[in-house]
Design an enzyme around this catalytic site. Structure first.
Site, PDB file in Angstrom:
ATOM      1  N   THR A 406       0.818  -1.203   0.000  1.00 33.33           N
ATOM      2  CA  THR A 406       0.000   0.000   0.000  1.00 33.33           C
ATOM      3  C   THR A 406       0.862   1.268   0.000  1.00 33.33           C
ATOM      4  O   THR A 406       2.068   1.225   0.148  1.00 33.33           O
ATOM      5  CB  THR A 406      -0.978  -0.025   1.207  1.00 33.33           C
ATOM      6  OG1 THR A 406      -1.676  -1.272   1.202  1.00 33.33           O
ATOM      7  CG2 THR A 406      -1.985   1.091   1.167  1.00 33.33           C
ATOM      8  N   GLU A 443      -6.955  -7.940  -4.103  1.00 35.91           N
ATOM      9  CA  GLU A 443      -7.730  -7.438  -2.970  1.00 35.91           C
ATOM     10  C   GLU A 443      -8.712  -8.446  -2.390  1.00 35.91           C
ATOM     11  O   GLU A 443      -9.081  -8.361  -1.221  1.00 35.91           O
ATOM     12  CB  GLU A 443      -8.490  -6.181  -3.402  1.00 35.91           C
ATOM     13  CG  GLU A 443      -8.561  -5.136  -2.349  1.00 35.91           C
ATOM     14  CD  GLU A 443      -7.192  -4.575  -2.007  1.00 35.91           C
ATOM     15  OE1 GLU A 443      -6.782  -4.744  -0.844  1.00 35.91           O
ATOM     16  OE2 GLU A 443      -6.550  -3.991  -2.875  1.00 35.91           O
ATOM     17  N   GLY A 492      -0.640  -2.828   5.711  1.00 33.72           N
ATOM     18  CA  GLY A 492      -1.583  -3.877   6.073  1.00 33.72           C
ATOM     19  C   GLY A 492      -2.301  -3.527   7.365  1.00 33.72           C
ATOM     20  O   GLY A 492      -2.571  -2.358   7.652  1.00 33.72           O
TER      21      GLY A 492
END
Length: 585
Positions: A406, A443, A492
């Site tokens: 991310t 995802e 995460g």
């Protein structure tokens, strides 16, 4: 031992070209501080007009270009995201999703936009189960088409720009298209991650051809990498809008790549892409001292879990205890454990499952939970609580795995609009499938692989059209009803702890932004206190073990990018654990 500051060739070029702009960058191979009282020689960055803080110099500069041209925070957000997807493809991109928290200065209001990926309409409860009905191993599910959800990032950029943007849509694409065409310099971090993941990355021909040379060697730091396919995709979206991604050739290529994977095909369809919508949702806000900490509600667990942690901690004098107190870290660790217990039982996509959203942040409920922290030792055990709720369904604990990847960036423009956005393709390099110059997300593995346990449903189970639970926590902190901080991090489910630590360090312990970001990470989600390897956090292990905690020393690579809005200036900080850059004017 201090974080080393390295001025890259790009940095020097930018500094020479625009002397009125302030830049501050941390090196990709920076080492962590030995002491929480001697954090770093790097200082927070100040500006007066506008500021961009992202995880990569190219991306920060792209956002800055839009602001120099008279654009606003939303314009800069689009340009920054498009470049991040090129230069930091392992973390985010147009093949993934994002959550946007936005302060609209003209309306004096905060809102959120949900660009989370959705499960395909053809998804079944057995999607991540093997022939015996047992959960697949994580990477057996990740690599290939099975894990790919409907991407939401392009629609989020389009919808937010349609509502709030100033510059022409096509102008926002120019920095990314130019970089993809001419090439960009591969960073040490990208090169290292490609080398580490090369076995999985080489399973797909298109991915292998991009990240490896003809001899099968991974790309090297300092090399120039071009991506003409990405430039072509962006050109189409720039000219035709979001429909160029969700319908037509790009959509067909996505579906073909997902459904035709040789060993692990997925069920994403053209219909899934065509019907995808973002959702504008009210922000979830929790009080903390004189502040209001606002962020993304379900399907993210970020704002709720962060709000619960802070809501319990405000019953204790953390400011008095200070950063070097075992009581401070004991309280933070066990408050996090209690919040994560509630997260595991109750939090999911509230469009699909009833959730006690208000009850989880109820003041009386959090006061009751806070009383559990009164003993001077670690909690022997932790269980989900019973928040106020009119619904009677008994959920089982979630079993989903959420590994760190991310990216996060924060932006404030000259009008004092504020963006806090966390963006992802989930695991590093997502599904490892590349289409038209971008990687597709994995995802769907954020769902629980099991749907039920001991006869009780799991809230975060996979269902058609559902959005998997996330831990992304893009946050805007309000002070007396006005924006004060834009903050967030990748990582995460560690994201929640990274943001909580940084906020506590600044709001309670009085550290400046850069010191708060640099403070060694110490997180406790599920019972074990995880301590950042190579930092002063390691010295806490025997102290924490003495009061009953299990500990584990490991890499905790946060990527906090934060901007503070003061009366007459902006203050920003970039996390030295990544390649962050703050650009300000």
């Amino acid at each position: 031992m201090f974080y080393r500051l390295r001025l890259t060739t790009l940095f020097c070029t930018l500094l020479t070209a625009t002397p009125m702009v302030t830049y501050a960058q941390q090196s990709a191979d920076a080492v962590a501080p030995e002491s929480s009282t001697e954090l770093t020689t790097q200082q927070s960055v100040t500006g007066q007009d506008w500021m961009v803080a992202s995880a990569n110099p190219y991306a920060s500069e792209a956002g800055a270009q839009m602001l120099r041209q008279g654009g606003n925070a939303i314009d800069a957000m689009v340009a920054t995201q498009l470049v991040l997807g090129l230069v930091e493809p392992q973390s985010s991109g147009i093949g993934g999703g994002a959550f946007l928290v936005y302060w609209d200065q003209s309306q004096k209001a905060i809102t959120t936009l949900d660009g989370r990926e959705t499960a395909p309409l053809a998804a079944t409860p057995e999607l991540f189960l093997d022939k015996e009905g047992e959960p697949l191993k994580f990477y057996d599910a990740v690599v290939g088409g099975r894990s790919v959800g409907t991407p939401g990032t392009v629609k989020l950029m389009w919808d937010s720009h349609q509502k709030y943007g100033k510059l022409p849509w096509a102008d926002l694409f120019k920095p990314a298209i130019e970089l993809a065409t001419a090439g960009f310099t591969v960073s040490p971090r990208l090169a290292a991650l490609v080398a580490k993941d090369q076995q999985r990355l080489q399973q797909s021909a298109s991915t292998k051809s991009y990240f490896f040379n003809q001899d099968g060697e991974p790309i090297q730091a300092g090399a120039t990498l071009k991506n003409p396919a990405y430039a072509n995709t962006l050109t189409a979206i720039a000219q035709q809008g979001a429909q160029a991604f969700y319908r037509g050739k790009v959509a067909e290529n996505i579906v073909n790549t997902v459904s035709n994977h040789s060993t692990n095909p997925g069920v994403l369809s053209l219909t899934d892409l065509a019907i995808y919508t973002t959702k504008q949702r009210p922000a979830v806000c929790a009080p903390y001292h004189q502040y209001s900490v606002c962020g993304m509600g379900p399907p993210s667990s970020g704002a709720l879990t962060l709000g619960q942690i802070l809501g319990m901690l405000q019953h204790y004098p953390l400011a008095q205890y200070g950063v070097d107190s075992i009581d401070s870290w004991r309280l933070i660790g066990d408050a996090s454990r209690l919040a994560f217990a509630d997260r595991g039982r109750y939090m999911a996509d509230s469009d699909f499952v009833p959730m006690p959203t208000a009850g989880l942040l109820d003041a009386d409920y959090l006061a009751q939970r806070a009383k559990l922290l009164a003993e001077p030792k670690a909690l022997a055990s932790v269980a989900a609580g019973s928040p106020p709720w009119s619904h009677a369904q008994n959920y089982a604990l979630d079993e989903s795995i959420e590994l760190p990847s991310t990216s996060h960036f924060s932006i404030v423009d000259s009008e004092r609009n504020m963006v806090s956005i966390t963006t992802t393709i989930e695991n590093g390099f997502g599904s490892r499938l590349m289409v038209d110059g971008f990687l597709l997300n994995n995802e769907l593995t954020d769902f629980s692989f099991r749907t039920h346990k001991e006869g009780n449903p799991i809230a975060n189970r996979v269902e058609p059209g559902k959005r998997p639970r996330s831990s992304m926590a893009p946050t805007i902190v309000l002070k007396e009803g006005q924006p004060y901080l834009a903050i967030g991090s990748p990582g995460g489910s560690q994201i929640i702890g990274y943001v909580a630590k940084t906020l506590i360090a600044h709001l309670d312990w009085g550290l400046d932004l850069q010191q708060a970001v640099n403070l060694p990470n110490m997180n406790n989600r599920f019972g074990t206190f995880e301590l950042e390897k190579g930092t002063d956090a390691e010295r806490w292990a025997p102290k924490l073990e003495q009061i009953g905690f299990k500990t584990k020393i490991r890499d905790l690579n946060s990527g906090v990018q934060v901007i503070q809005l003061q009366d007459k200036q902006l203050v920003g900080a970039a996390d030295p654990r990544r390649e962050g850059l703050v650009v300000a004017q």
